[in-house]
Design a protein around this motif. Structure first.
Motif, short mmCIF file in Angstrom:
data_model
loop_
_atom_site.label_atom_id
_atom_site.label_comp_id
_atom_site.label_asym_id
_atom_site.label_seq_id
_atom_site.Cartn_x
_atom_site.Cartn_y
_atom_site.Cartn_z
N VAL A 187 0.83 -1.08 0.01
CA VAL A 187 -0.04 -0.12 0.08
C VAL A 187 0.90 1.26 -0.09
CG1 VAL A 187 -1.55 1.24 1.28
CG2 VAL A 187 -2.09 -1.30 1.14
N LEU A 188 1.98 1.17 0.91
CA LEU A 188 2.81 2.34 0.92
C LEU A 188 3.55 2.48 -0.43
CD1 LEU A 188 4.88 2.44 4.27
CD2 LEU A 188 3.23 4.23 3.28
N ALA A 189 4.06 1.54 -1.13
CA ALA A 189 4.62 1.38 -2.38
C ALA A 189 3.81 2.20 -3.33
CB ALA A 189 5.17 -0.01 -2.86
N GLY A 190 2.52 1.59 -3.43
CA GLY A 190 1.76 2.26 -4.26
C GLY A 190 1.37 3.66 -4.20
N ASP A 205 10.74 2.96 9.33
CA ASP A 205 11.59 4.08 9.66
C ASP A 205 10.68 4.93 11.03
OD1 ASP A 205 12.80 6.50 10.39
OD2 ASP A 205 12.77 7.13 8.37
N PRO A 206 11.13 4.84 12.19
CA PRO A 206 10.00 5.28 13.17
C PRO A 206 9.87 6.91 13.01
CG PRO A 206 12.35 4.42 14.05
CD PRO A 206 12.18 4.32 12.79
N LYS A 207 10.88 7.55 12.23
CA LYS A 207 10.79 8.86 11.97
C LYS A 207 9.52 9.17 10.99
CE LYS A 207 15.28 10.38 11.57
NZ LYS A 207 16.03 9.23 11.47
N GLN A 208 9.12 8.19 10.22
CA GLN A 208 8.28 8.38 9.19
C GLN A 208 6.73 7.67 9.85
OE1 GLN A 208 8.63 9.83 6.45
NE2 GLN A 208 10.76 10.17 7.10
N ASP A 209 6.70 7.25 11.10
CA ASP A 209 5.54 6.58 11.62
C ASP A 209 4.44 7.48 11.31
OD1 ASP A 209 5.18 4.17 13.90
OD2 ASP A 209 3.58 5.72 13.96
N SER A 210 4.41 8.64 11.94
CA SER A 210 3.06 9.62 11.80
C SER A 210 2.68 9.79 10.33
CB SER A 210 3.17 10.66 12.56
OG SER A 210 4.21 11.38 12.53
N ALA A 211 3.62 9.91 9.43
CA ALA A 211 3.29 10.08 8.12
C ALA A 211 2.66 8.84 7.40
CB ALA A 211 4.59 10.94 7.14
N ASN A 212 3.30 7.80 7.79
CA ASN A 212 3.00 6.35 7.12
C ASN A 212 1.59 6.00 7.52
OD1 ASN A 212 5.29 6.19 5.94
ND2 ASN A 212 6.31 4.93 7.56
N PHE A 213 1.20 6.35 8.97
CA PHE A 213 0.16 5.83 9.51
C PHE A 213 -1.29 5.98 8.82
CE2 PHE A 213 -3.09 4.63 12.50
CZ PHE A 213 -2.57 3.48 12.91
N PRO A 214 -1.63 7.16 8.21
CA PRO A 214 -2.70 7.62 7.70
C PRO A 214 -3.09 6.44 6.39
CG PRO A 214 -1.66 9.62 8.23
CD PRO A 214 -0.95 8.51 8.65
N ILE A 215 -1.87 6.19 5.53
CA ILE A 215 -1.87 5.51 4.54
C ILE A 215 -1.93 4.06 4.68
CG2 ILE A 215 -0.31 5.11 2.37
CD1 ILE A 215 1.25 7.56 3.27
N ILE A 216 -1.53 3.51 5.72
CA ILE A 216 -1.82 2.08 6.13
C ILE A 216 -2.99 1.74 6.97
CG2 ILE A 216 0.57 1.44 5.52
CD1 ILE A 216 0.35 1.16 9.14
N ARG A 217 -3.50 2.87 7.44
CA ARG A 217 -4.70 2.77 8.49
C ARG A 217 -5.57 1.60 7.94
NH1 ARG A 217 -6.36 6.41 12.98
NH2 ARG A 217 -8.36 5.42 13.57
N GLY A 244 5.51 -8.46 14.37
CA GLY A 244 6.14 -7.39 13.82
C GLY A 244 5.24 -6.19 13.35
N ALA A 245 4.31 -6.76 12.31
CA ALA A 245 3.71 -5.53 11.62
C ALA A 245 2.83 -4.82 12.59
CB ALA A 245 3.11 -6.08 10.52
N SER A 246 2.70 -5.06 13.81
CA SER A 246 1.91 -4.21 14.66
C SER A 246 2.67 -2.93 15.18
CB SER A 246 1.19 -4.99 15.71
OG SER A 246 2.25 -5.50 16.90
N ASN A 247 3.98 -2.87 14.72
CA ASN A 247 4.75 -2.08 15.39
C ASN A 247 4.58 -0.76 14.88
OD1 ASN A 247 7.14 -2.71 17.24
ND2 ASN A 247 7.50 -4.07 15.56
N PHE A 248 3.33 0.14 15.08
CA PHE A 248 3.14 1.43 14.94
C PHE A 248 2.63 2.07 16.16
CE2 PHE A 248 2.93 -0.72 10.84
CZ PHE A 248 3.58 0.39 10.08
N LYS A 249 3.03 3.25 16.58
CA LYS A 249 2.51 3.85 17.47
C LYS A 249 0.90 3.91 17.54
CE LYS A 249 4.66 7.86 17.95
NZ LYS A 249 5.16 8.89 17.45
#
Ligand SMILES: Nc1ncnc2c1ncn2[C@@H]1O[C@H](COP(=O)(O)OP(=O)(O)OP(=O)(O)O)[C@@H](O)[C@H]1O
Ligand SMILES: [Mg+2]
Length: 282
Positions: A187-190, A205-217, A244-249
């Motif tokens: 989904v992120l790649a797309g 990348d933990p620094k990208q966590d908040s930017a990634n989250f809405p995309i993978i939500r 491992g894939a539950s590793n988002f804040k």
């Protein structure tokens, strides 16, 4: 003692995970071993990584070794030689750090993958020169480590999400859905029009966590909806998320919101199943 959803907590589990995580691929064991001390060894052959866990007789972590590897697909070992090579490397690494030979180990398979799959995992362990003590099913190993008698374990791994319901230690229902961390990566790649490898790095990348989250939500909401549907026919609390894939804040709050009940996730959720596997080694 009979456990209730209220009396169960993650406190002890988190303490062990906190001790284990810094040992993984480190230079030193947790402590000096006693001569002839018995070691308990677990091998987790996952879709995205292979993890080797070593505990003492009291189930205290001594060492861990881990490598990303794509040798398993849909819960089955696809690249046998690759799996053996990685496991041999991890074993040698652990033996060097512990200054001991690892002689036996337990392995695990996703539930319902059959005797053949257990045989292949056993062959990989034997080819890495360890005797096979036992092959267990992955959610049962997770529940053992969590000391969970009754409850639901949701394992969000690389290739699949497994929903397992336990009642008084018995696995009463399992559903395995083909969605997990790889789906989030796609989904992120797309979204970013980039390669899967770049999206995978971005995702972790933990620094990208908040930017990634809405995309993978939406992927997480889908997992929670599947869990909710499974729980309409059989439900058991607490609901514990591992993998491992539950590793988002925000994973826990998003999942819980869609599921409509509280969920809990230990720290370092990717090590729950591997540590549980080692607990079966005698
Ligand atoms: N920090 C992180 N943030 C987000 N996702 C992560 C992170 N670390 C690992 N992952 C993802 O977790 C997934 C792997 O989880 P885990 O190690 O539990 O799976 P596995 O046991 O190898 O796979 P399976 O259980 O499906 O066979 C991968 O998709 C990986 O990208
Ligand atoms: Mg797994």
């Amino acid at each position: 003692m009979k456990q209730t959803a209220r009396s169960w907590t993650l406190a002890k589990t988190d303490q062990i995970l906190q001790q284990f995580a810094p040992l993984v691929n480190g230079q030193k064991p947790a402590r000096k071993l006693k001569p002839n001390e018995k070691l308990k060894v677990g091998v987790d052959l996952g879709t995205s990584s292979i993890v080797l866990t070593i505990l003492d007789e009291q189930d205290h972590p001594l060492y861990g070794a881990f490598e990303y590897a794509k040798v398993v697909r849909d819960g089955m070992v696809e690249d046998y030689m690759g799996a053996v090579q990685v496991l041999k490397r991890l074993k040698m690494q652990a033996e060097t750090v512990l200054n001991r030979t690892l002689t036996s180990a337990c392995g695990a398979i996703p539930p319902g993958t059959g005797e053949n799959s257990a045989k292949v995992v056993a062959n990989v362990i034997e080819a890495a020169e360890m005797e096979v003590e036992k092959i267990v099913d992955e959610p049962t190993a997770a529940a053992k480590f969590l000391h969970l008698q009754t409850g639901t374990v949701v394992d969000v791994g690389g290739g699949t999400t497994g929903i397992s319901i336990f009642r008084q230690h018995r696995l009463v229902k399992v559903v395995d859905e083909p969605t997990g961390g790889s789906h989030m990566t796609l989904v992120l790649a797309g979204y970013h029009h980039t390669t899967v490898d770049k999206a995978e790095a971005l995702k972790r990348d933990p620094k990208q966590d908040s930017a990634n989250f809405p995309i993978i939500r939406p992927v997480i909401e889908k997992m929670a909806t599947i869990t909710k549907n499974v729980m309409t026919t059989q439900s058991a609390k607490p609901v514990v998320i591992v993998g491992g894939a539950s590793n988002f804040k925000e994973f826990v709050s998003a999942f819980s919101h869609t599921l409509g009940c509280e969920v809990q996730r230990p720290i370092f959720p990717q090590f729950v199943t591997p540590l549980g596997i080692a607990m079966y080694d005698k």
